[in-house]
Design a protein around this motif. Structure first.
Motif, PDB file in Angstrom:
ATOM      1  N   LEU A   7      13.658 -43.299  83.087  1.00  0.00           N
ATOM      2  CA  LEU A   7      12.694 -43.690  82.051  1.00  0.00           C
ATOM      3  C   LEU A   7      11.662 -42.579  81.882  1.00  0.00           C
ATOM      4  N   ALA A   8      11.528 -42.099  80.656  1.00  0.00           N
ATOM      5  CA  ALA A   8      10.586 -40.991  80.389  1.00  0.00           C
ATOM      6  C   ALA A   8       9.634 -41.389  79.272  1.00  0.00           C
ATOM      7  N   HIS A   9       8.470 -41.886  79.663  1.00  0.00           N
ATOM      8  CA  HIS A   9       7.421 -42.219  78.687  1.00  0.00           C
ATOM      9  C   HIS A   9       6.108 -41.642  79.209  1.00  0.00           C
ATOM     10  N   PRO A  10       5.437 -40.780  78.419  1.00  0.00           N
ATOM     11  CA  PRO A  10       4.239 -40.123  78.930  1.00  0.00           C
ATOM     12  C   PRO A  10       3.044 -41.035  79.140  1.00  0.00           C
ATOM     13  N   ASN A  11       3.067 -42.222  78.551  1.00  0.00           N
ATOM     14  CA  ASN A  11       1.901 -43.098  78.701  1.00  0.00           C
ATOM     15  C   ASN A  11       2.310 -44.567  78.685  1.00  0.00           C
ATOM     16  N   MET A  12       2.769 -45.022  79.824  1.00  0.00           N
ATOM     17  CA  MET A  12       3.253 -46.407  79.891  1.00  0.00           C
ATOM     18  C   MET A  12       2.119 -47.425  79.729  1.00  0.00           C
ATOM     19  N   TYR A  38       7.693 -39.640  84.505  1.00  0.00           N
ATOM     20  CA  TYR A  38       6.268 -39.280  84.405  1.00  0.00           C
ATOM     21  C   TYR A  38       5.464 -39.831  85.588  1.00  0.00           C
ATOM     22  N   LYS A  39       5.958 -40.918  86.191  1.00  0.00           N
ATOM     23  CA  LYS A  39       5.284 -41.493  87.356  1.00  0.00           C
ATOM     24  C   LYS A  39       5.643 -40.673  88.605  1.00  0.00           C
ATOM     25  N   ALA A  40       6.908 -40.283  88.706  1.00  0.00           N
ATOM     26  CA  ALA A  40       7.375 -39.533  89.891  1.00  0.00           C
ATOM     27  C   ALA A  40       6.802 -38.119  89.917  1.00  0.00           C
ATOM     28  N   TYR A  41       6.597 -37.553  88.731  1.00  0.00           N
ATOM     29  CA  TYR A  41       6.180 -36.142  88.659  1.00  0.00           C
ATOM     30  C   TYR A  41       4.958 -35.949  87.747  1.00  0.00           C
ATOM     31  N   PRO A  42       3.783 -36.481  88.183  1.00  0.00           N
ATOM     32  CA  PRO A  42       2.584 -36.307  87.336  1.00  0.00           C
ATOM     33  C   PRO A  42       2.234 -34.834  87.157  1.00  0.00           C
ATOM     34  N   ASP A  43       2.663 -33.998  88.131  1.00  0.00           N
ATOM     35  CA  ASP A  43       2.395 -32.553  88.036  1.00  0.00           C
ATOM     36  C   ASP A  43       3.560 -31.797  87.385  1.00  0.00           C
ATOM     37  N   TRP A  44       4.572 -32.517  86.942  1.00  0.00           N
ATOM     38  CA  TRP A  44       5.764 -31.952  86.286  1.00  0.00           C
ATOM     39  C   TRP A  44       6.577 -31.046  87.216  1.00  0.00           C
ATOM     40  N   ASN A  45       6.347 -31.201  88.524  1.00  0.00           N
ATOM     41  CA  ASN A  45       7.068 -30.369  89.480  1.00  0.00           C
ATOM     42  C   ASN A  45       8.282 -31.162  89.970  1.00  0.00           C
ATOM     43  N   PRO A  74       8.812 -34.314  76.385  1.00  0.00           N
ATOM     44  CA  PRO A  74       9.064 -33.002  76.996  1.00  0.00           C
ATOM     45  C   PRO A  74       9.462 -33.002  78.470  1.00  0.00           C
ATOM     46  N   LEU A  75       8.986 -33.975  79.264  1.00  0.00           N
ATOM     47  CA  LEU A  75       9.374 -33.957  80.686  1.00  0.00           C
ATOM     48  C   LEU A  75      10.867 -34.262  80.852  1.00  0.00           C
TER      49      LEU A  75
END
Ligand SMILES: Cc1cc2nc3c(=O)[nH]c(=O)nc-3n(C[C@H](O)[C@H](O)[C@H](O)COP(=O)(O)O)c2cc1C
Length: 176
Positions: A7-12, A38-45, A74-75
């Motif tokens: 699941l990829a949503h920038p603002n759940m 987005y929850k697992a990787y808030p730093d996009w790393n 984008p993530l």
């Protein structure tokens, strides 16, 4: 084997539809593993090894996201770029995804009638997701028919969204 939903949503917190869909998925823990990028990787790393392990452990994978500029947030694009590596996903020795089945579950802000030839958007959703299908062909994955709800920004009523959430789990079960 369970279905993996990426699941990829920038603002759940402001989401209406993806949040409702997630709630529905959570009611089926025996069927679905949810992984929120987005929850697992808030730093996009992105932990590439972990993501590859997750994918290897599932044969049926759904990418769930809101349609952003007729494409992924984008993530999720970064995830594809980094996780589907040469020698793992493709190339002469890259066969780890071969034979898996992958589908898209998309929430679409605009209304259905605005998509298609001669309409304001000019293309169907089927045409717009061609890069996803080409990518799946490239890594030996069967691209499943997509699942979508239209009017997700404003038009869809709570009742329609509830109904779309129930139909979403049926879609997942149908392609397991
Ligand atoms: C940056 C951005 C780009 C968007 N691009 C599109 C688009 O190309 N086509 C469309 O139909 N809706 C577009 N939308 C609307 C979203 O698809 C819609 O708000 C979302 O699917 C609603 O789901 P949610 O309630 O889970 O956030 C866009 C929204 C944002 C914020």
């Amino acid at each position: 084997m369970k279905t993996l939903v990426i699941l990829a949503h920038p603002n759940m917190t402001t989401s209406r539809v993806n949040r409702r869909w997630k709630k529905e998925l959570e009611q089926h823990p025996d069927e679905v593993n949810i992984h929120e990028l987005y929850k697992a990787y808030p730093d996009w790393n992105i932990d590439i090894a972990h993501e590859q392990e997750l994918l290897e452990a599932h044969d049926h994978i759904i990418l769930q996201f809101p349609f952003y500029w007729y494409s992924y947030p984008p993530l999720l694009k970064k995830w594809l770029d980094e996780v589907f590596t040469h020698g793992w996903a493709y190339g002469s020795k890259g066969n780890r995804l071969h034979g898996k089945r992958m589908g898209l579950a998309i929430t679409i802000g605009d209304q259905r009638e605005n998509y298609g030839k001669g309409q304001p958007v000019g293309f169907s959703v089927e045409e717009l997701i061609a890069p996803f299908k080409a990518s799946m062909n490239h890594v030996g994955v069967t691209a499943l028919p997509h699942y979508a709800v239209f009017g997700a920004s404003f038009q869809a009523s709570d009742e329609e969204i509830n109904h779309s959430a129930e139909a979403y789990i049926q879609y997942i079960k149908a392609f397991k």
